[in-house]
Design an enzyme around this catalytic site. Structure first.
Site, PDB file in Angstrom:
ATOM      1  CG  ASP A 476      18.308 -24.662 -15.696  1.00 25.97           C
ATOM      2  OD1 ASP A 476      17.811 -25.705 -15.694  1.00 25.97           O
ATOM      3  OD2 ASP A 476      17.383 -24.112 -16.363  1.00 25.97           O
ATOM      4  CD  GLU A 550      16.933 -26.502 -12.086  1.00 28.27           C
ATOM      5  OE1 GLU A 550      15.807 -26.661 -12.836  1.00 28.27           O
ATOM      6  OE2 GLU A 550      17.049 -25.121 -12.590  1.00 28.27           O
ATOM      7  CG  ASP A 662      17.335 -23.127 -20.719  1.00 27.44           C
ATOM      8  OD1 ASP A 662      16.400 -23.671 -20.440  1.00 27.44           O
ATOM      9  OD2 ASP A 662      17.194 -22.937 -22.493  1.00 27.44           O
TER      10      ASP A 662
END
Length: 687
Positions: A476, A550, A662
């Site tokens: 991410d 992502e 995160d």
């Protein structure tokens, strides 16, 4: 519940027994037991010498309280109207005729000439000890304070007000029993046994005394409930009744301190001789001296003049509206914790404007029971209160609500229109500040403890034989160098070959860029590659990496990260691909959508069911330097909130002021990719 016919039958039996049992057992001479060895008997000042087993029965204490109450039968207060002594007397015990006859056979009077000399000596010693306790000057002084305070609050302080709220009684007891402990430290337990009858605490064990003896007590009470009102009454009666005591009062505003100062002077001058007062307005001091006694003093100050209380000696320090005290004034106040005979009593409402400043809430985790909270919603129904807009009080209706407090839906709605959540904070006290963290908690404490403590040794050969051949990695990315904002989260999960639903966390990273340059994609890919290399060394059975990068933040950067990682990864690596609808091209990125809620639900279920574990050798090159990676993850898991949406769906979030989520999102999605077989991984095709 009892049926009506059973209730009537029991009431009839009670009435018949009470009518037949008329034995009062009031003795003018002491009673001694027959044939009882010295090791098995005890001397009682009200009865004589009885078997020691009576000390473990409440019957003896009830009998003595009934016929020899510690409360004065004819109180002569200095102010106000005394309360009837019968108010605090327990129900009179009744003896059946057969039991009364048996007891008279076992016991004999002193005048029956069968008592031994040593029993008489034991009784006389116990009687002398009891009389000396009542003759103690400290006992009479403390008794005078309770009598004066009780009479003063019996319609004298405020006409028509005769009763105290439960928290006000608690405040009186915390003040009084601490005074007992410093005025008579050797006789504290004996005096507690006597004075607890004044408060109607007949069945309260002496172990509760330790709560009243603690160095600090905190009261979180909603506004307009009479906090300052009861403090003024307590301080006034202390000055007028107890000698050689120093009291301090600190307020958050100057006008509050001046108001309390003036109200205490007004009370003392109205009900006691004004000549006993010595008032020093320049430093906010009141000195009260009774004829022939030592003086007691009060100092009123504000948090803005914190140096005024330095160098003082206080036995009791009341800190009013402590949640609004200036933080730089707290060291001067907390310094009195070091004084042996000093007690700090913090009294405050909850800070609605900034709940984080309610520093007193931290004491709910103290080893001592320091925190006393007035709330109209119990812990069992706190979630119901938050989830229903029309609910304004606890559904169980077990909690006491004063008659002068109005709580209804219209007031709640109007108050929250001024500031969202203000009504909940004022109403629930401690609950509003802590419920935000616990209201939507979806992972139990037991599951988190098991996840943190029970880690798997994945380097053992027996365990590695059960590990899957594929490592699932989710990235991410975050393209910022602000460490206070989001960072790049990387999670690595592997499944078990024996139990496909069981998975293990092998690595996690929370990476922040040093500089915003064109090498951001390379740095993020290098961070993930370093983690994969370490995992491959520790777990040689892993043959391939399935990765998902992502691309919601930046598709171009996501493709760049995947391309770099594909070139430098030590193991064969496949990626999830996203198909561009306009060109039909596939990019090695993953566009996170509505499946995020499903991923969180799968992750939460795995934690609660114990099917997700962490490795003892979790790889982390960015977290392990200053923090245990698993504990770091657990802190984010605790913050997960499930918020219902208007369309009937649910949204999950774990964002906090001091920590982003995160890493949690990366681990959740890596676990989702590992346990869900609907995703197709393909290598990057060379162009």
């Amino acid at each position: 519940m009892l049926l009506s016919r059973h209730r009537e039958r029991l009431a009839a039996n009670l009435q018949e027994t009470a009518k037949d049992a008329g034995e009062r057992w009031e003795l003018s001479a002491p009673t001694f037991t027959r044939h009882c060895p010295k090791t098995a008997r005890m001397a009682h000042p009200f009865i004589g010498v009885v078997h020691r087993i009576n000390s473990y029965s409440s019957v003896l204490e009830t009998y003595c309280t009934r016929h020899h109450p510690a409360t004065p039968t004819s109180a002569n207060p200095d102010v106000g109207t005394p309360r009837p002594s019968e108010d605090n007397v327990p129900a009179k015990p009744r003896l059946l005729e057969s039991l009364s006859t048996y007891l008279q056979m076992r016991c004999v009077r002193e005048d029956a000439h069968v008592s031994t000399a040593d029993q008489l000596v034991e009784y006389q010693a116990a009687r002398k000890t009891h009389d000396s306790l009542h003759a103690c000057s400290v006992y009479r002084e403390l008794q005078a304070f309770l009598v004066n305070l009780s009479s003063f609050l019996n319609g004298c302080y405020v006409p028509g007000v005769h009763w105290l709220e439960p928290f006000q009684q608690q405040l009186v007891m915390h003040t009084f029993f601490f005074l007992v402990s410093i005025k008579a430290p050797q006789k504290t337990h004996q005096l507690f046994g006597l004075f607890k009858q004044y408060f109607g605490l007949f069945e309260t064990p002496n172990s509760v005394l330790q709560t009243f003896k603690q160095k600090a007590s905190v009261f979180l009470i909603p506004r307009r409930h009479g906090k300052t009102w009861i403090v003024v009454a307590i301080i006034s009666m202390l000055l007028a009744s107890v000698e050689n005591i120093n009291i301090g009062y600190v307020a958050h505003q100057k006008h509050v301190a001046n108001s309390v100062f003036a109200e205490i002077i007004k009370t003392l001058c109205r009900w006691f001789p004004p000549k006993n007062l010595n008032i020093k307005k320049e430093n906010g001091t009141i000195i009260y001296t009774r004829p022939g006694g030592r003086s007691s003093s009060l100092m009123c100050a504000t948090c803005f003049n914190k140096n005024s209380i330095r160098g003082q000696t206080f036995n009791l320090l009341y800190v009013d509206e402590a949640n609004f005290i200036k933080k730089d004034a707290l060291p001067a106040i907390l310094g009195f914790m070091l004084q042996k005979d000093a007690k700090l009593i913090f009294i405050s409402s909850v800070n609605s404007s900034d709940r984080s400043t309610s520093f007193l809430l931290n004491l709910r985790n103290a080893q001592e029971k320091m925190l006393n909270v007035v709330s109209y919603v119990c812990a069992d129904h706190r979630e119901d209160f938050h989830l229903q807009d029309a609910l304004v009080s606890c559904p169980c209706y077990r909690l006491h609500i004063p008659t002068y407090i109005t709580i209804d839906e219209s007031i709640k709605t109007t108050t929250n229109l001024f500031m969202e959540g203000a009504f909940d904070t004022e109403l629930m006290g401690e609950g509003a500040a802590s419920s935000n963290a616990t209201l939507y908690r979806v992972v139990g404490d037991a599951a988190l403890t098991q996840f943190d403590m029970c880690r798997v040794d994945t380097t053992a050969q027996q365990v590695q034989k059960c590990l899957g051949k594929q490592l699932f990695v989710y990235i991410d990315p975050a393209y910022t160098n602000n460490t206070e904002a989001s960072g790049t989260g990387v999670g690595a999960v592997v499944t078990s070959t024996q139990t496909p639903t069981r998975s293990l966390i092998l690595g996690m990273e929370h990476f922040f860029l040093r500089d915003l340059t064109g090498a951001a994609a390379y740095e993020i890919a290098s961070c993930a590659c370093t983690m994969i290399k370490a995992i491959a060394v520790l777990h040689p059975t892993i043959e391939r990496v399935n990765a998902a990068v992502e691309g919601n933040s930046s598709q171009d950067s996501g493709v760049a990260i995947a391309t770099v990682l594909n070139e430098i990864c030590p193991l064969p690596i496949h990626f999830l691909h996203y198909t561009d609808k306009s060109s039909a091209l596939q990019w090695p990125i993953y566009m996170l959508g509505g499946e995020k809620s499903s991923a969180f639900e799968t992750f939460i279920y795995a934690l609660n069911s114990g099917t997700l574990s962490a490795s003892q050798t979790v790889v982390s090159n960015t977290i392990k330097i200053s923090f245990d990676p698993v504990t770091y993850l657990v802190e984010q898991v605790r913050a997960i909130k499930c918020v219902p949406l208007r369309d009937g769906g649910q949204s999950y979030s774990a964002k906090q002021k001091h920590m982003s989520d995160d890493l949690l999102v990366a681990v959740v999605m890596a676990h989702f990719m590992a346990t869900d077989d609907r995703h197709m991984y393909k290598p990057i095709s060379p162009q």
